[in-house]
Design a protein around this motif. Structure first.
Motif, PDB file in Angstrom:
ATOM      1  N   LEU A 218       0.821  -1.212   0.000  1.00  8.95           N
ATOM      2  CA  LEU A 218       0.000   0.000   0.000  1.00  8.95           C
ATOM      3  C   LEU A 218       0.856   1.263   0.000  1.00  8.95           C
ATOM      4  CD1 LEU A 218      -2.643   1.630   0.365  1.00  8.95           C
ATOM      5  CD2 LEU A 218      -2.460   1.182   2.832  1.00  8.95           C
ATOM      6  N   PHE A 219       1.859   1.304   0.867  1.00 10.12           N
ATOM      7  CA  PHE A 219       2.656   2.526   1.002  1.00 10.12           C
ATOM      8  C   PHE A 219       3.906   2.534   0.115  1.00 10.12           C
ATOM      9  CE2 PHE A 219       0.425   2.400   5.185  1.00 10.12           C
ATOM     10  CZ  PHE A 219      -0.279   3.590   5.040  1.00 10.12           C
ATOM     11  N   GLN A 220       4.052   1.520  -0.718  1.00 12.63           N
ATOM     12  CA  GLN A 220       5.242   1.446  -1.568  1.00 12.63           C
ATOM     13  C   GLN A 220       5.386   2.641  -2.517  1.00 12.63           C
ATOM     14  OE1 GLN A 220       5.624  -1.875  -4.424  1.00 12.63           O
ATOM     15  NE2 GLN A 220       7.503  -2.407  -3.324  1.00 12.63           N
ATOM     16  N   PRO A 221       4.302   3.116  -3.168  1.00  9.43           N
ATOM     17  CA  PRO A 221       4.464   4.279  -4.055  1.00  9.43           C
ATOM     18  C   PRO A 221       4.985   5.517  -3.330  1.00  9.43           C
ATOM     19  CG  PRO A 221       2.383   3.177  -4.489  1.00  9.43           C
ATOM     20  CD  PRO A 221       2.932   2.573  -3.234  1.00  9.43           C
ATOM     21  N   LEU A 222       4.509   5.753  -2.100  1.00  2.00           N
ATOM     22  CA  LEU A 222       4.989   6.904  -1.338  1.00  2.00           C
ATOM     23  C   LEU A 222       6.471   6.757  -1.016  1.00  2.00           C
ATOM     24  CD1 LEU A 222       2.054   7.466   1.214  1.00  2.00           C
ATOM     25  CD2 LEU A 222       2.481   8.644  -0.948  1.00  2.00           C
ATOM     26  N   LEU A 223       6.878   5.545  -0.689  1.00  2.00           N
ATOM     27  CA  LEU A 223       8.279   5.296  -0.352  1.00  2.00           C
ATOM     28  C   LEU A 223       9.175   5.479  -1.573  1.00  2.00           C
ATOM     29  CD1 LEU A 223      10.145   4.398   1.952  1.00  2.00           C
ATOM     30  CD2 LEU A 223       9.724   2.025   1.282  1.00  2.00           C
ATOM     31  N   ILE A 224       8.728   4.970  -2.704  1.00  2.00           N
ATOM     32  CA  ILE A 224       9.518   5.098  -3.936  1.00  2.00           C
ATOM     33  C   ILE A 224       9.644   6.565  -4.346  1.00  2.00           C
ATOM     34  CG2 ILE A 224       9.541   4.573  -6.405  1.00  2.00           C
ATOM     35  CD1 ILE A 224       8.254   1.876  -5.716  1.00  2.00           C
ATOM     36  N   CYS A 225       8.551   7.309  -4.256  1.00  2.00           N
ATOM     37  CA  CYS A 225       8.595   8.734  -4.602  1.00  2.00           C
ATOM     38  C   CYS A 225       9.532   9.499  -3.672  1.00  2.00           C
ATOM     39  CB  CYS A 225       7.192   9.333  -4.539  1.00  2.00           C
ATOM     40  SG  CYS A 225       6.112   8.828  -5.891  1.00  2.00           S
ATOM     41  N   ALA A 226       9.498   9.164  -2.383  1.00  2.00           N
ATOM     42  CA  ALA A 226      10.369   9.844  -1.424  1.00  2.00           C
ATOM     43  C   ALA A 226      11.837   9.558  -1.729  1.00  2.00           C
ATOM     44  CB  ALA A 226      10.027   9.398  -0.003  1.00  2.00           C
TER      45      ALA A 226
END
Length: 370
Positions: A218-226
């Protein structure tokens, strides 16, 4: 094939069963075409057994093709829809078995598709069949049937999340509130399956793995963007400065769960848990999530949100507690080494994690965060 799967599963305790595993598999191969060539529930079950065996031995079959064929067959049999009358296909198989067969296929298809980044062949909008068993809140110890229904449900929820995040028809950017709402839904599911005093077994471990791996996804896109944003000398004005830290805690718990699984005696309730190539990928995903969070903390420009207690979003930064990261990282490395000993293709993943941990953990310690 059932005997081959059983030997493959228990061979992590008794290595001599690897020979029996291969022998049973070779004995069953001549019968595969005859068993899977008909349009029947038995053919679908045979395909599922082949898929399961290939999850233990990925080089012995094309999992994607087997799953694709099985998905097409399940739709042809009408297993994806709730039967309307006694004239539906293959009613010789009980309704419960039909549902369990379909949802087992759906779960395996979802896991494989999401791990390897491809669409699922069974689109959610065509599915109308109910889960087997009943979705019960506050399950009593031993209510395995209820847990099974809940387990299928989270993979359906995860399929919806995965589709919106990674297979969109447009380039919509989801708000932080969107992620929090999905996390609340997952947390409510997890609370419903908690049983006081229940002994850890295959069902509870499977639900733990399903929940924590879903939170990571779920939170992978936020982590990748960061991580992408922090490659630049200065953060873009539109970059998020705060991201949830729930994926770090779920990654740590996922490592703990697998650590407990591989260390239990063979005759315990968890001794029959199937450690497949998908388990290896989950361990690697959890390890990289932990290292990514450590890298962001060392950089310091993208902060972590305070825990999402009760699903409330308070945009307040709070440092992640890294007090157990050395223990967790050591367990992860041991698990990856164990995986590499079973699947040689995991050696590169183990080496990558080892290099990252050797670089980042000392920096984290010197910064006073661990």
């Amino acid at each position: 094939m059932i005997c081959a799967i059983a030997c493959a599963n228990k061979s992590r305790y008794m290595t001599h069963l690897s020979a029996s595993d291969a022998e049973f598999y070779e004995s069953g191969l001549p019968h595969v075409q005859a068993v899977t060539s008909s349009v029947s529930g038995e053919s679908l079950q045979a395909l599922l057994l082949l898929v399961l065996y290939c999850l233990f031995h990925p080089r012995k079959g094309d999992i994607w093709k087997l799953l694709d064929y099985a998905c097409r067959l399940s739709v042809e049999l009408g297993y994806h829809a709730e039967p309307q009358d006694s004239a539906c296909n293959d009613m010789s198989i009980s309704l419960s078995l039909r549902k369990n067969t379909f949802w087992s296929l759906y779960t395996n298809e979802q896991i494989v598709a999401q791990i390897f980044g491809r669409p699922c062949d069974l689109a959610g909008y065509i599915i109308s069949t109910d889960y087997p068993g009943t979705l019960i809140s506050g399950l009593s110890p031993g209510a395995e049937q209820g847990l099974t229904a809940h387990r299928y449900r989270i993979f359906y929820l995860r399929g919806e999340i995965y589709g919106e995040l990674f297979l969109p028809t447009d380039s919509a950017v989801h708000s932080l509130e969107w992620f929090v709402q999905r996390f609340v839904t997952l947390s409510q599911w997890f609370e419903e399956i908690q049983v006081d005093g229940a002994e850890a077994n295959i069902e509870t471990a499977t639900c733990d793995v399903a929940f924590h791996s879903t939170v990571i996804i779920l939170f992978q896109p936020l982590l990748i963007c960061a991580l992408s944003d922090t490659k630049e000398a200065e953060l873009d004005p539109s970059a998020r400065r705060l991201i949830p830290s729930e994926n770090y805690r779920s990654a740590c718990q996922l490592i703990r769960t697998y650590w407990n699984i591989v260390r239990v005696p063979h005759d315990s309730a968890l001794g029959l848990y199937g450690m497949t190539i998908m388990s290896a990928h989950y361990i690697y995903l959890a390890g990289l999530t932990i290292m990514a969070r450590a890298q962001l903390s060392i950089d310091g420009r993208v902060k972590s949100l305070a825990p999402l207690d009760a699903g409330t979003l308070n945009e307040v930064a709070q440092q992640i507690d890294y007090s157990e990261i050395f223990e967790i990282s050591g367990s992860c490395l041991v698990l990856l080494h164990w995986c590499a000993s079973r699947w040689r293709g995991m050696v590169g993943m183990m080496d990558m994690y080892k290099r990252l941990s050797e670089k980042l953990l000392p920096l984290l310690a010197r910064s006073g965060m661990a």
